[in-house]
Motif scaffolding. Structure first.
Motif, PDB file in Angstrom:
ATOM      1  N   PRO A   1      24.781  22.968  13.915  1.00  0.00           N
ATOM      2  CA  PRO A   1      25.152  21.548  13.815  1.00  0.00           C
ATOM      3  C   PRO A   1      24.989  21.052  12.387  1.00  0.00           C
ATOM      4  N   LYS A   2      25.781  20.056  12.004  1.00  0.00           N
ATOM      5  CA  LYS A   2      25.770  19.572  10.633  1.00  0.00           C
ATOM      6  C   LYS A   2      24.836  18.391  10.425  1.00  0.00           C
ATOM      7  N   MET A   3      24.353  17.774  11.509  1.00  0.00           N
ATOM      8  CA  MET A   3      23.387  16.684  11.401  1.00  0.00           C
ATOM      9  C   MET A   3      22.150  17.058  12.201  1.00  0.00           C
ATOM     10  N   ALA A   4      20.992  16.888  11.591  1.00  0.00           N
ATOM     11  CA  ALA A   4      19.731  17.211  12.245  1.00  0.00           C
ATOM     12  C   ALA A   4      18.867  15.961  12.323  1.00  0.00           C
ATOM     13  N   MET A   5      17.920  15.980  13.249  1.00  0.00           N
ATOM     14  CA  MET A   5      16.987  14.873  13.407  1.00  0.00           C
ATOM     15  C   MET A   5      15.699  15.181  12.663  1.00  0.00           C
ATOM     16  N   PHE A   6      15.209  14.200  11.907  1.00  0.00           N
ATOM     17  CA  PHE A   6      13.940  14.290  11.202  1.00  0.00           C
ATOM     18  C   PHE A   6      13.026  13.214  11.764  1.00  0.00           C
ATOM     19  N   VAL A   7      11.783  13.593  12.033  1.00  0.00           N
ATOM     20  CA  VAL A   7      10.858  12.709  12.739  1.00  0.00           C
ATOM     21  C   VAL A   7       9.612  12.501  11.895  1.00  0.00           C
ATOM     22  N   LEU A   8       9.256  11.239  11.676  1.00  0.00           N
ATOM     23  CA  LEU A   8       8.055  10.861  10.934  1.00  0.00           C
ATOM     24  C   LEU A   8       7.042  10.265  11.903  1.00  0.00           C
TER      25      LEU A   8
ATOM     26  N   LYS B   1      -0.788   6.998  12.694  1.00  0.00           N
ATOM     27  CA  LYS B   1      -1.997   6.723  11.903  1.00  0.00           C
ATOM     28  C   LYS B   1      -1.705   5.836  10.705  1.00  0.00           C
ATOM     29  N   ILE B   2      -0.600   5.134  10.725  1.00  0.00           N
ATOM     30  CA  ILE B   2      -0.210   4.350   9.565  1.00  0.00           C
ATOM     31  C   ILE B   2      -1.171   3.197   9.296  1.00  0.00           C
ATOM     32  N   LEU B   3      -1.732   2.620  10.347  1.00  0.00           N
ATOM     33  CA  LEU B   3      -2.637   1.483  10.169  1.00  0.00           C
ATOM     34  C   LEU B   3      -4.097   1.897  10.153  1.00  0.00           C
ATOM     35  N   SER B   4      -4.370   3.186  10.111  1.00  0.00           N
ATOM     36  CA  SER B   4      -5.737   3.677   9.988  1.00  0.00           C
ATOM     37  C   SER B   4      -6.211   3.502   8.546  1.00  0.00           C
ATOM     38  N   PRO B   5      -7.509   3.647   8.282  1.00  0.00           N
ATOM     39  CA  PRO B   5      -7.983   3.498   6.888  1.00  0.00           C
ATOM     40  C   PRO B   5      -7.321   4.466   5.919  1.00  0.00           C
ATOM     41  N   ASP B   6      -6.873   5.637   6.411  1.00  0.00           N
ATOM     42  CA  ASP B   6      -6.251   6.614   5.513  1.00  0.00           C
ATOM     43  C   ASP B   6      -4.806   6.270   5.184  1.00  0.00           C
ATOM     44  N   HIS B   7      -4.157   5.444   6.012  1.00  0.00           N
ATOM     45  CA  HIS B   7      -2.750   5.078   5.818  1.00  0.00           C
ATOM     46  C   HIS B   7      -1.906   6.340   5.615  1.00  0.00           C
ATOM     47  N   LYS B   8      -1.906   7.198   6.624  1.00  0.00           N
ATOM     48  CA  LYS B   8      -1.279   8.507   6.502  1.00  0.00           C
ATOM     49  C   LYS B   8      -0.138   8.636   7.507  1.00  0.00           C
ATOM     50  N   VAL B   9       0.964   9.258   7.072  1.00  0.00           N
ATOM     51  CA  VAL B   9       2.083   9.576   7.949  1.00  0.00           C
ATOM     52  C   VAL B   9       2.413  11.052   7.770  1.00  0.00           C
ATOM     53  N   THR B  10       3.084  11.628   8.779  1.00  0.00           N
ATOM     54  CA  THR B  10       3.356  13.063   8.766  1.00  0.00           C
ATOM     55  C   THR B  10       4.767  13.332   9.247  1.00  0.00           C
ATOM     56  N   TRP B  11       5.501  14.127   8.470  1.00  0.00           N
ATOM     57  CA  TRP B  11       6.803  14.610   8.934  1.00  0.00           C
ATOM     58  C   TRP B  11       6.576  15.794   9.865  1.00  0.00           C
ATOM     59  N   LEU B  12       7.162  15.751  11.045  1.00  0.00           N
ATOM     60  CA  LEU B  12       6.988  16.817  12.019  1.00  0.00           C
ATOM     61  C   LEU B  12       7.893  17.998  11.682  1.00  0.00           C
ATOM     62  N   PRO B  13       7.386  19.236  11.822  1.00  0.00           N
ATOM     63  CA  PRO B  13       8.245  20.403  11.615  1.00  0.00           C
ATOM     64  C   PRO B  13       9.392  20.416  12.617  1.00  0.00           C
TER      65      PRO B  13
ATOM     66  N   THR C   1       0.850  -1.193   0.000  1.00  0.00           N
ATOM     67  CA  THR C   1       0.000   0.000   0.000  1.00  0.00           C
ATOM     68  C   THR C   1       0.880   1.236   0.000  1.00  0.00           C
ATOM     69  N   PRO C   2       0.755   2.117  -1.018  1.00  0.00           N
ATOM     70  CA  PRO C   2       1.514   3.379  -0.976  1.00  0.00           C
ATOM     71  C   PRO C   2       0.947   4.286   0.106  1.00  0.00           C
ATOM     72  N   ILE C   3       1.828   4.963   0.813  1.00  0.00           N
ATOM     73  CA  ILE C   3       1.427   5.764   1.966  1.00  0.00           C
ATOM     74  C   ILE C   3       1.411   7.250   1.591  1.00  0.00           C
ATOM     75  N   THR C   4       0.337   7.929   2.030  1.00  0.00           N
ATOM     76  CA  THR C   4       0.244   9.378   1.850  1.00  0.00           C
ATOM     77  C   THR C   4       1.147  10.061   2.874  1.00  0.00           C
ATOM     78  N   VAL C   5       2.042  10.915   2.387  1.00  0.00           N
ATOM     79  CA  VAL C   5       3.011  11.587   3.250  1.00  0.00           C
ATOM     80  C   VAL C   5       2.657  13.066   3.330  1.00  0.00           C
ATOM     81  N   GLU C   6       2.408  13.544   4.525  1.00  0.00           N
ATOM     82  CA  GLU C   6       2.113  14.954   4.747  1.00  0.00           C
ATOM     83  C   GLU C   6       3.367  15.682   5.232  1.00  0.00           C
ATOM     84  N   ASN C   7       3.380  16.993   5.008  1.00  0.00           N
ATOM     85  CA  ASN C   7       4.520  17.842   5.384  1.00  0.00           C
ATOM     86  C   ASN C   7       5.812  17.348   4.745  1.00  0.00           C
TER      87      ASN C   7
END
Length: 547
Positions: free
Chosen positions: A459-466, A470-482, A292-298
């Protein structure tokens, strides 16, 4: 009526068990979250409950630190009295209880290892395991997972040997088991059809099965096949899927969600061959599994690369460490093992409108970040070098005083290429005199004053958080946090490292830590890679709370 003071014996009757639970838990929380905590659990029932509370709070604090981008980096510096693991990249790693295990990888000369190292997470000390049995071949880009007191090593890649000449690199489909208690390697030959040789694939354990996806299948390119290893019988089976499926890829991250679901993030593949940032969910139910392809927000807050930057799951989040978006982007050599030539991605970054204008001492006229011009004497043939000094000297953002000195000397030397009219030359002389006076002033600044004048470099390395809640919800949606903030103390921009989850912390080890400029000079000559490959060890955790 007479009163008497308490005797010394009466004063010393109070002990640690007389402390309230809040203080006792705080003292216990200062211990490493591994063997020491386990030892505290067997003292008494009260300590058992206190340790359980500490573990629970540590887990909550780390989860909160990830969501708030409030983390701290701890660099475990080398101790000359201890064993030191060899520098490497594209190695394999996994953790179990109080230890992290590291196998193989590449050296600075692109040769490969077959050694096995153990990191005691309580003492932060390395130990090379002198194992018995059938050793695996020296290789990199293999998968290493834990199951039932056993490490499972599969696949991998090796660089061609210089002798005899004209050998091609090769991949493996070897399956080796390392028995932790017996300290022994065993080579397993499957009685059924085995998967093809591969490297750069990903593997995760789900119940009594190991699921392998993708990988570079020899010289045939990337793959999107799924292979499943039964960990009870050690038999392989190729799994079929229905519907759409991800593009063939390798160098991706595979995140287990439960016994029936996993995530695939990024990778390199195609066609055409590109760096991917897509996310797919695999549902492992029934005879035919489903992608299932996942919808990615942000998407604008996504990690700059999901290839050669491994991801790790922390509760409802997937964490990736990549280049800090506000730092100068280095053209990293993102692959040294897919072919005989490097695969590099050159990026340029426009200056953010919100970024302070004093970020650079010298800024190109087009407003872009610093770039490398390989033309010889370009300023002498095409125009004049214009020095653009921005802002007050006290607001210069510089890595060190040396950077300022070099910049000033650079201006002095490059001014020789400028042919100007006499009145302009007199103006230039005044500018150079002002720069020299500033240089003399900088030389007289004491270190404690320099800390106040020069702001620290980002700093030269930053943390990115996904967020995958809600990945297993009917929408199959994930979100990158600001990104709320970037913690200091991170390493240089690094690729091909490993990222492993410990108890309330993440462990980052090894990799290539410098940009392609450190590997190839402006003339295209290959330089020594010895200082680009790292054996640095970092622990990422929540800041220590105080009472």
């Amino acid at each position: 009526m007479s009163t008497s003071s308490p005797s010394c014996e009466e004063k010393l009757t109070a002990g640690i068990n007389d402390l309230p639970n809040e203080l006792l838990e705080y003292i216990i929380s200062l211990l490493p979250p591994y063997q020491d905590l386990e030892n505290c659990m067997v003292v008494c029932k009260r300590w058992y409950k206190n340790v359980q509370s500490v573990i629970r709070h540590r887990k909550i604090e780390f989860h909160r630190a990830i969501s708030n981008f409030n983390i701290q980096w701890e660099n475990n510096y080398e101790n000359p009295k201890q064993q030191i693991i060899t520098k490497r990249y594209s190695h394999s790693a996994c953790s179990h209880e109080n230890a992290m295990y590291v196998f193989g990888g590449c050296t600075c000369t692109s040769t490969t290892f077959n050694d096995l190292w153990k990191l005691d997470l309580s003492t932060r000390q390395w130990q090379r395991l002198l194992t018995m049995g059938s050793y695996p071949s020296p290789k990199a880009c293999a998968s290493l997972v834990y199951y039932n007191h056993t490490l499972i090593l599969f696949g991998g890649w090796t660089h061609p040997s210089p002798y005899p000449l004209h050998q091609a690199w090769r991949t493996f489909n070897e399956l080796h088991l390392y028995d932790i208690s017996a300290n022994r390697w065993n080579c397993i030959t499957s009685p059924t059809t085995a998967p093809p040789s591969m490297a750069g694939h990903a593997a995760t354990v789900h119940g009594d099965s190991m699921v392998v996806f993708g990988g570079l299948h020899g010289h045939n390119g990337g793959s999107n096949d799924i292979w499943c290893l039964n960990l009870l019988t050690y038999t392989w089976a190729k799994k079929e899927t229905v519907g759409d499926k991800p593009h063939p890829r390798y160098g991706h991250s595979q995140i287990p969600l439960d016994d029936f679901h996993l995530l695939i993030l990024g990778g390199w593949g195609g066609p055409p061959n590109v760096v991917m940032n897509d996310i797919w969910l695999l549902t492992m139910n029934g005879r035919h599994w489903t992608w299932t392809p996942i919808t990615v927000e942000n998407q604008q807050w996504a990690a700059s690369h999901l290839w050669c930057h491994p991801a790790c799951k922390v509760e409802d989040y997937v964490v990736v460490f990549s280049r800090n978006p506000v730092s100068t982007p280095p053209p990293l050599a993102y692959s040294r093992w897919t072919s005989n030539s490097q695969i590099g991605i050159n990026q340029s970054r426009r200056i953010n409108a919100n970024e302070p204008r004093d970020h650079y001492l010298i800024r190109p006229d087009d407003g872009a970040g610093p770039s490398v011009d390989r033309d010889v004497n370009v300023n002498g043939r095409r125009g004049n070098l214009v020095a653009r000094y921005i802002g007050d000297p006290a607001n210069i953002r510089s890595e060190s005083l040396r950077h300022s000195y070099n910049s000033l000397n650079y201006l002095n030397h490059m001014s020789a290429f400028r042919a100007e009219k006499p009145q302009i030359s007199r103006h230039r002389e005044k500018q150079l005199d002002a720069l020299k006076r500033m240089e003399m002033k900088l030389k007289t600044i004491r270190p404690e004053q320099a800390k106040k004048i020069f702001r620290p470099v980002a700093p030269k390395m930053a943390m990115f958080v996904l967020d995958i809640s809600k990945i297993l919800s009917p929408d199959h949606k994930v979100t990158w946090l600001p990104i709320k903030s970037v913690a200091y103390g991170s390493p240089e921009s690094t690729i091909l490292y490993t990222l492993v989850k410990g108890n309330g912390e993440l462990i980052l080890f090894g990799g290539i830590k410098r940009d392609a400029g450190a590997i190839t000079n402006q003339s295209g000559q290959t330089l020594d890679m010895a200082d680009t490959v790292s054996n640095s060890l970092y622990f990422i955790s929540a800041p220590q709370s105080t009472i």
